[in-house]
Design a protein around this motif. Sequence first.
Motif, short mmCIF file in Angstrom:
data_model
loop_
_atom_site.label_atom_id
_atom_site.label_comp_id
_atom_site.label_asym_id
_atom_site.label_seq_id
_atom_site.Cartn_x
_atom_site.Cartn_y
_atom_site.Cartn_z
N ILE A 152 -1.84 6.24 -10.76
CA ILE A 152 -1.48 5.72 -9.44
C ILE A 152 -0.49 6.64 -8.76
N SER B 36 -9.33 8.62 -0.13
CA SER B 36 -10.34 8.97 0.87
C SER B 36 -10.53 10.47 0.94
N LEU C 44 -12.33 2.77 -8.55
CA LEU C 44 -11.36 2.16 -7.65
C LEU C 44 -12.06 1.63 -6.40
N THR C 45 -12.97 2.42 -5.88
CA THR C 45 -13.70 2.01 -4.68
C THR C 45 -14.54 0.76 -4.94
N TRP D 266 -14.19 -1.58 -7.35
CA TRP D 266 -13.40 -2.79 -7.58
C TRP D 266 -12.74 -3.26 -6.28
N GLY D 267 -12.21 -2.30 -5.52
CA GLY D 267 -11.58 -2.66 -4.25
C GLY D 267 -12.56 -3.32 -3.30
N THR E 255 -1.69 -7.40 1.56
CA THR E 255 -3.06 -7.31 1.09
C THR E 255 -4.02 -7.88 2.12
N CYS F 19 -12.31 3.01 2.75
CA CYS F 19 -11.18 3.24 1.86
C CYS F 19 -10.94 2.07 0.92
N ASP F 20 -12.03 1.56 0.35
CA ASP F 20 -11.90 0.47 -0.61
C ASP F 20 -10.99 0.85 -1.76
N ALA F 21 -10.99 2.11 -2.11
CA ALA F 21 -10.15 2.54 -3.23
C ALA F 21 -8.68 2.25 -2.94
N GLU F 22 -8.32 2.34 -1.68
CA GLU F 22 -6.91 2.11 -1.34
C GLU F 22 -6.55 0.63 -1.44
N ILE F 23 -7.56 -0.22 -1.33
CA ILE F 23 -7.32 -1.64 -1.57
C ILE F 23 -6.92 -1.84 -3.03
N SER F 24 -7.66 -1.22 -3.92
CA SER F 24 -7.32 -1.33 -5.34
C SER F 24 -5.89 -0.87 -5.59
N ILE F 25 -5.54 0.24 -4.98
CA ILE F 25 -4.20 0.77 -5.20
C ILE F 25 -3.14 -0.13 -4.57
N VAL G 294 -3.29 -3.30 -4.40
CA VAL G 294 -3.16 -4.49 -5.24
C VAL G 294 -2.54 -4.16 -6.59
N LEU G 295 -2.94 -3.04 -7.17
CA LEU G 295 -2.52 -2.71 -8.54
C LEU G 295 -1.34 -1.76 -8.59
N GLY G 296 -0.96 -1.23 -7.42
CA GLY G 296 -0.07 -0.07 -7.42
C GLY G 296 1.43 -0.33 -7.36
N GLY G 297 1.90 -1.48 -7.65
CA GLY G 297 3.34 -1.68 -7.63
C GLY G 297 3.99 -1.27 -8.94
N PRO H 191 0.44 -2.27 -13.46
CA PRO H 191 -0.61 -2.01 -14.45
C PRO H 191 -0.16 -2.41 -15.85
#
Lengths: 131, 131
Positions: A22, A32, A103-104, A106-107, B5, B16-22, B24-27, B31
Motif C-alpha cells: 500500500i 491508474s 485491487l481493481t 475487489w474494489g 468511502t 479507478c476501482d483499485a483506488e477504492i480498494s486502497i 478501504v484497506l489503506g489505513g 491490513p
Amino acid sequence: MREKTERIVREWGDACDAEISIAVLGGAWKPSILSLLGEHEVLRFGELSRLLDEPTARVLTRQLRELEDDGLITREVYRQVPPKVEYRLSDLGLGSMPLIDALTAWGGQYAATQRSALDAAAPPASHKTPA
Amino acid sequence: MREKTERIVREWGDACDAEISIAVLGGAWKPSILSLLGEHEVLRFGELSRLLDEPTARVLTRQLRELEDDGLITREVYRQVPPKVEYRLSDLGLGSMPLIDALTAWGGQYAATQRSALDAAAPPASHKTPA
DNA sequence: CGGGATCCGTTTCGATACTG
DNA sequence: CAGTATCGAAACGGATCCCG
C-alpha cells in the motif's frame, strides 16, 4: 527507492508486508497510472494526464517520480524541442499487474455492493420505486 | 459506510476501482488488523492492541471504526464491568482475505528485492564483505 | 477495559503562476 | 511539452489526559 519506502522496508517487520504494497501503490492516481501503462506499454506525460482526469502537473509529476524511485516505472527523456518524455513499466511494475488487477476487481465488487446498499436507502427513481 | 468511502463510491468512475480498494484497506494497521482477525476469528480490543505494535488507543479505535463503517468487521459490545468488546470479520471482510494475502505476498517479495538492492549498496557485515 | 476529548506535527493533495 | 516553485487547506497518525 523513495526515502519513505526505504524506511518501511528497513524497519517494518514481516508482519505487515501488505502495508508495504500500500505504501508503494497507494498514492493518488498511482494504480491508474500503472494500469494505463500496462495497457498502452508506453505513454508520454501529456497522454497520461489526458487519460487520467487531468490532475495538476505538480501532482502527476510527483506520483510518477515516486513510482520511478520505487522502481515500478522507467522514465526516458528525449532532449529535444519541444521536450518529450516517455514512461513505461519496469519489470517490477510488470510484476505488479496481477496485484493491480486484484485491487481493481475487489474494489469494483465492493463499490457495486455498496452502491446497492446506498440505492436501497435512497432509491434513484428506478422501476417500481414510489415516486 | 464512511463518508469518505461513500464519496469515492459515488463519484469515481470505474476506471479507478483499485483506488477504492486502497481507500478501504489503506489505513494505518488496517491490513494487519484484517489479517489477525482472519487468523484468530475473534479478538478483543486489548488483544488486537498487543498483537499489533501497541498503537495508541485513539488510533486503533479509529481504524476499527472505519473498518466497521465500511462493513469489513463487526463489533460486539458486552455491557459489563469491566467492559468487553469483540471484533470479527464480516462476510465482506472475509471476502477481502485473498486480496490481503495478495498484498502481503507482493509486499514481501518487493521488500526482499529492495533489501537485496540496499545490501548491495551498503553490505551489512556478511560473508566476504571487506571490513 | 475500552475507549472519548483535545492538541499537535507531518504528510499529502491541489490551485496558481512561471519556465527551459 | 513537460515540467518547477510557491502557497494554502485538509487529512492523517500520534501523544497525552480523562472517563464510565
